[in-house]
Scaffold this active site. Structure first.
Site, PDB file in Angstrom:
ATOM      1  N   ASN A  12     -84.387 -11.427  44.841  1.00  0.00           N
ATOM      2  CA  ASN A  12     -83.873 -12.605  45.349  1.00  0.00           C
ATOM      3  C   ASN A  12     -83.402 -12.448  46.672  1.00  0.00           C
ATOM      4  O   ASN A  12     -82.250 -11.828  46.734  1.00  0.00           O
ATOM      5  CB  ASN A  12     -82.785 -13.200  44.427  1.00  0.00           C
ATOM      6  CG  ASN A  12     -82.082 -14.403  44.863  1.00  0.00           C
ATOM      7  OD1 ASN A  12     -82.674 -14.995  45.776  1.00  0.00           O
ATOM      8  ND2 ASN A  12     -81.046 -14.837  44.243  1.00  0.00           N
ATOM      9  N   LYS A  14     -82.021 -14.653  48.641  1.00  0.00           N
ATOM     10  CA  LYS A  14     -80.985 -15.609  49.290  1.00  0.00           C
ATOM     11  C   LYS A  14     -81.071 -16.277  50.616  1.00  0.00           C
ATOM     12  O   LYS A  14     -82.351 -16.033  50.958  1.00  0.00           O
ATOM     13  CB  LYS A  14     -79.618 -15.001  48.853  1.00  0.00           C
ATOM     14  CG  LYS A  14     -79.445 -14.225  47.498  1.00  0.00           C
ATOM     15  CD  LYS A  14     -78.079 -13.957  47.199  1.00  0.00           C
ATOM     16  CE  LYS A  14     -78.126 -13.134  45.785  1.00  0.00           C
ATOM     17  NZ  LYS A  14     -76.774 -13.109  45.144  1.00  0.00           N
ATOM     18  N   HIS A  98     -79.876 -20.786  39.608  1.00  0.00           N
ATOM     19  CA  HIS A  98     -78.863 -19.381  39.861  1.00  0.00           C
ATOM     20  C   HIS A  98     -77.386 -19.901  40.019  1.00  0.00           C
ATOM     21  O   HIS A  98     -77.160 -21.011  40.218  1.00  0.00           O
ATOM     22  CB  HIS A  98     -79.312 -19.038  41.269  1.00  0.00           C
ATOM     23  CG  HIS A  98     -78.851 -17.833  41.680  1.00  0.00           C
ATOM     24  ND1 HIS A  98     -77.692 -17.641  42.051  1.00  0.00           N
ATOM     25  CD2 HIS A  98     -79.213 -16.479  41.483  1.00  0.00           C
ATOM     26  CE1 HIS A  98     -77.384 -16.320  42.378  1.00  0.00           C
ATOM     27  NE2 HIS A  98     -78.213 -15.554  42.067  1.00  0.00           N
ATOM     28  N   GLU A 100     -75.085 -19.391  41.883  1.00  0.00           N
ATOM     29  CA  GLU A 100     -74.582 -19.885  42.936  1.00  0.00           C
ATOM     30  C   GLU A 100     -74.925 -21.449  43.402  1.00  0.00           C
ATOM     31  O   GLU A 100     -74.123 -22.068  43.904  1.00  0.00           O
ATOM     32  CB  GLU A 100     -75.300 -19.059  44.428  1.00  0.00           C
ATOM     33  CG  GLU A 100     -74.800 -17.472  44.334  1.00  0.00           C
ATOM     34  CD  GLU A 100     -75.565 -16.540  44.963  1.00  0.00           C
ATOM     35  OE1 GLU A 100     -76.459 -16.801  45.760  1.00  0.00           O
ATOM     36  OE2 GLU A 100     -75.145 -15.422  44.961  1.00  0.00           O
ATOM     37  N   GLU A 168     -77.579 -13.210  34.163  1.00  0.00           N
ATOM     38  CA  GLU A 168     -76.833 -12.995  34.919  1.00  0.00           C
ATOM     39  C   GLU A 168     -75.596 -13.267  35.037  1.00  0.00           C
ATOM     40  O   GLU A 168     -75.042 -14.458  35.373  1.00  0.00           O
ATOM     41  CB  GLU A 168     -77.410 -13.664  36.637  1.00  0.00           C
ATOM     42  CG  GLU A 168     -78.938 -13.142  36.893  1.00  0.00           C
ATOM     43  CD  GLU A 168     -79.156 -13.342  38.382  1.00  0.00           C
ATOM     44  OE1 GLU A 168     -79.416 -12.195  38.936  1.00  0.00           O
ATOM     45  OE2 GLU A 168     -78.909 -14.429  38.736  1.00  0.00           O
ATOM     46  N   GLY A 174     -73.421  -9.356  43.031  1.00  0.00           N
ATOM     47  CA  GLY A 174     -72.904  -9.035  44.440  1.00  0.00           C
ATOM     48  C   GLY A 174     -71.552  -8.327  44.492  1.00  0.00           C
ATOM     49  O   GLY A 174     -70.953  -8.031  45.436  1.00  0.00           O
ATOM     50  N   SER A 213     -75.829  -6.666  40.369  1.00  0.00           N
ATOM     51  CA  SER A 213     -75.413  -5.334  40.860  1.00  0.00           C
ATOM     52  C   SER A 213     -76.548  -4.415  40.291  1.00  0.00           C
ATOM     53  O   SER A 213     -76.014  -3.327  39.996  1.00  0.00           O
ATOM     54  CB  SER A 213     -74.088  -5.247  40.613  1.00  0.00           C
ATOM     55  OG  SER A 213     -73.300  -5.898  41.370  1.00  0.00           O
TER      56      SER A 213
HETATM   57  C1  PEP Z   1     -78.585 -12.469  42.097  1.00  0.00           C
HETATM   58  O1  PEP Z   1     -77.957 -13.025  43.258  1.00  0.00           O
HETATM   59  O2  PEP Z   1     -79.488 -12.819  41.703  1.00  0.00           O
HETATM   60  C2  PEP Z   1     -78.331 -10.898  42.154  1.00  0.00           C
HETATM   61  C3  PEP Z   1     -78.535 -10.474  40.982  1.00  0.00           C
HETATM   62  O3  PEP Z   1     -77.529 -10.371  43.061  1.00  0.00           O
HETATM   63  P1  PEP Z   1     -77.035  -8.721  43.352  1.00  0.00           P
HETATM   64  O4  PEP Z   1     -78.399  -7.784  42.895  1.00  0.00           O
HETATM   65  O5  PEP Z   1     -76.690  -8.556  44.594  1.00  0.00           O
HETATM   66  O6  PEP Z   1     -75.827  -8.579  42.427  1.00  0.00           O
END
Ligand code: PEP
Length: 250
Positions: A12, A14, A98, A100, A168, A174, A213
């Site tokens: 992803n 973003k 997601h 976010e 997630e 992040g 992460s």
């Molecule tokens: C995400 O935004 O879906 C995600 C998993 O981000 P990160 O791997 O940077 O934690």
């Protein structure tokens, strides 16, 4: 004997990436052509890069996905992109729900479900994200929250293409933090049970990704956990070498 579930590693990007970033995709394509992956590899770039990325990536088997879609096929929705448009650009997947978007744009489970239905209608496989916040986990409500999101964000019919669920934990995205392997196993086991109760064989075979992460250093340990059928990777998907290291951990 039942065929094993093919794992899926999805990147992803973003709101990152311009035409210059396609160099990373060329590099990843070279690496995957030299050593074919043991999983489906998906990159979800910003909508502006879907078509050019697909043109570069398709020969090496990399598949393209959108990061979000509108629930309607077309109309007066300034700034939005429909699932049909994403499919027309060459994509096969689209992320919906997601955290976010749930947190910053107030996306509800009902809206996420509408987006997932639109994705399936357009011939895309939705990657439906669920996950608890830090406070919800601290209060012992993680499973209740995720079960509620699953019940209300996943469409009643999941059709031929099926669905992908991405677990997630919001606090892991992040942040460099990840749940313990036991906590991931517990949550993925619960998601598998709920999907199987609701959809039978289709639920038993749906891919459940872990996201939050995931890095080259922890990918192997996470991907080895039961009912983890791949990963949704944010930051570490932007550089070909890091993303390739995660793909190679499958
Ligand atoms: C995400 O935004 O879906 C995600 C998993 O981000 P990160 O791997 O940077 O934690």
């Amino acid at each position: 004997m039942t065929t094993p579930i093919t794992p899926l590693i999805a990147g992803n990007w973003k709101m990152n990436g311009t035409n210059a970033s396609l160099a990373e995709v060329r590099r990843l394509s070279e690496l995957l052509t030299a050593t074919p992956p043991r999983c489906t590899v998906v990159i979800c770039p910003p909508a502006t890069l879907l078509a050019p990325l697909n043109a570069i990536a398709a020969p090496s088997g990399i598949v393209v996905g959108g990061q979000d879609c509108h629930p309607m096929p077309s109309g007066a929705h300034t700034g939005d992109v429909s699932a049909q448009m994403i499919a027309d650009a060459g994509a096969q997947y689209v992320i919906v729900g997601h955290s976010e978007r749930r947190a910053r744009y107030g996306e509800t489970d009902d809206l996420v479900r509408g987006k997932a239905v639109a994705a399936m209608t357009a011939g895309l496989t939705p990657i439906i994200c669920v996950g608890e916040t830090e406070a919800e986990r601290r209060d012992g409500k993680a499973e209740e929250i995720v079960a509620g999101q699953l019940a209300n964000s996943v469409p009643e019919q999941i059709g031929q293409l099926g669905i992908v669920i991405a677990y997630e934990p919001v606090w892991a995205i992040g942040s460099g933090l990840t749940p313990t392997s036991d906590d991931i196993a517990q949550m993925h086991g619960t998601i598998r049970r709920l999907l199987t109760e609701r959809y039978g064989e289709a639920g038993a075979r749906s891919r459940i990704l872990y996201g939050g992460s995931m890095k080259p250093a922890n990918a192997r340990e996470i991907l080895d956990i039961e009912n983890v059928n791949g990963g949704l990777v944010g930051g570490a998907s932007l550089l070909a070498n890091d993303f390739h290291a995660i793909i190679s951990a499958v």
